[in-house]
Design a protein around this motif. Sequence first.
Motif, PDB file in Angstrom:
ATOM      1  N   GLY A 179      52.963 -21.275 150.370  1.00  0.00           N
ATOM      2  CA  GLY A 179      51.789 -20.861 149.620  1.00  0.00           C
ATOM      3  C   GLY A 179      51.288 -19.466 149.930  1.00  0.00           C
ATOM      4  O   GLY A 179      50.324 -19.010 149.338  1.00  0.00           O
ATOM      5  N   PHE A 180      51.924 -18.779 150.860  1.00  0.00           N
ATOM      6  CA  PHE A 180      51.530 -17.408 151.181  1.00  0.00           C
ATOM      7  C   PHE A 180      52.341 -16.448 150.316  1.00  0.00           C
ATOM      8  O   PHE A 180      53.371 -15.941 150.718  1.00  0.00           O
ATOM      9  N   THR A 181      51.873 -16.219 149.135  1.00  0.00           N
ATOM     10  CA  THR A 181      52.646 -15.416 148.186  1.00  0.00           C
ATOM     11  C   THR A 181      52.216 -13.958 148.145  1.00  0.00           C
ATOM     12  O   THR A 181      52.592 -13.237 147.238  1.00  0.00           O
ATOM     13  N   GLY A 182      51.456 -13.504 149.118  1.00  0.00           N
ATOM     14  CA  GLY A 182      50.953 -12.135 149.132  1.00  0.00           C
ATOM     15  C   GLY A 182      51.977 -11.099 148.731  1.00  0.00           C
ATOM     16  O   GLY A 182      51.909 -10.503 147.669  1.00  0.00           O
ATOM     17  N   GLY A 183      52.938 -10.853 149.557  1.00  0.00           N
ATOM     18  CA  GLY A 183      53.963  -9.869 149.240  1.00  0.00           C
ATOM     19  C   GLY A 183      55.348 -10.474 149.223  1.00  0.00           C
ATOM     20  O   GLY A 183      56.302  -9.863 148.741  1.00  0.00           O
ATOM     21  N   LEU A 227      65.603 -14.502 139.597  1.00  0.00           N
ATOM     22  CA  LEU A 227      64.579 -14.772 138.589  1.00  0.00           C
ATOM     23  C   LEU A 227      64.090 -16.210 138.657  1.00  0.00           C
ATOM     24  O   LEU A 227      63.201 -16.601 137.904  1.00  0.00           O
ATOM     25  N   ALA A 228      64.645 -17.001 139.570  1.00  0.00           N
ATOM     26  CA  ALA A 228      64.249 -18.403 139.731  1.00  0.00           C
ATOM     27  C   ALA A 228      62.811 -18.480 140.245  1.00  0.00           C
ATOM     28  O   ALA A 228      62.305 -17.516 140.842  1.00  0.00           O
ATOM     29  N   PRO A 229      62.139 -19.600 140.013  1.00  0.00           N
ATOM     30  CA  PRO A 229      60.779 -19.751 140.556  1.00  0.00           C
ATOM     31  C   PRO A 229      60.777 -19.502 142.068  1.00  0.00           C
ATOM     32  O   PRO A 229      61.666 -19.948 142.792  1.00  0.00           O
ATOM     33  N   VAL A 230      59.772 -18.794 142.542  1.00  0.00           N
ATOM     34  CA  VAL A 230      59.744 -18.258 143.900  1.00  0.00           C
ATOM     35  C   VAL A 230      59.978 -19.304 144.981  1.00  0.00           C
ATOM     36  O   VAL A 230      60.748 -19.075 145.914  1.00  0.00           O
ATOM     37  N   ALA A 231      59.338 -20.442 144.903  1.00  0.00           N
ATOM     38  CA  ALA A 231      59.426 -21.436 145.977  1.00  0.00           C
ATOM     39  C   ALA A 231      60.531 -22.471 145.746  1.00  0.00           C
ATOM     40  O   ALA A 231      60.628 -23.443 146.492  1.00  0.00           O
ATOM     41  N   SER A 232      61.402 -22.257 144.786  1.00  0.00           N
ATOM     42  CA  SER A 232      62.432 -23.249 144.477  1.00  0.00           C
ATOM     43  C   SER A 232      63.646 -23.106 145.389  1.00  0.00           C
ATOM     44  O   SER A 232      63.883 -22.046 145.982  1.00  0.00           O
ATOM     45  N   LEU A 233      64.401 -24.179 145.495  1.00  0.00           N
ATOM     46  CA  LEU A 233      65.645 -24.137 146.266  1.00  0.00           C
ATOM     47  C   LEU A 233      66.672 -23.225 145.597  1.00  0.00           C
ATOM     48  O   LEU A 233      67.491 -22.608 146.278  1.00  0.00           O
ATOM     49  N   ALA A 234      66.599 -23.113 144.286  1.00  0.00           N
ATOM     50  CA  ALA A 234      67.492 -22.195 143.570  1.00  0.00           C
ATOM     51  C   ALA A 234      67.217 -20.754 144.000  1.00  0.00           C
ATOM     52  O   ALA A 234      68.149 -19.970 144.222  1.00  0.00           O
TER      53      ALA A 234
END
Length: 100
Positions: free
Chosen positions: A36-40, A50-57
């Motif tokens: 959840g720390f998506t700052g930088g 281009l996959a969702p940021v927190a995904s395993l992909a």
Amino acid sequence: MPDASASHLSALRCALTGAAVLAVLYAVCWAAAAAGFTGGSHMYISIFTLAPVASLAALGIGLCWSVAFGAVTGALIAATYNVFSFAEHRGTSNQRSLRA
């Protein structure tokens, strides 16, 4: 006189080092984004996938690209360093003139 091999960088060693460093950096950024720390960290992740940021992909694809770019960067650093080896100051001629 310094040994010529002492000022030579191994392209393979630098490529492996670059790959390892960028892989660890990517994994840390992905873990921060997943927590959840998506700052930088999400910006660094988006460089490689281009996959969702927190995904395993994103973790898998991004790690592969990070390793590849890290290896290329490390090899380029070593090659460039070795090309500029002519700029190394040996100091032997100055030391001889100072002794005389």
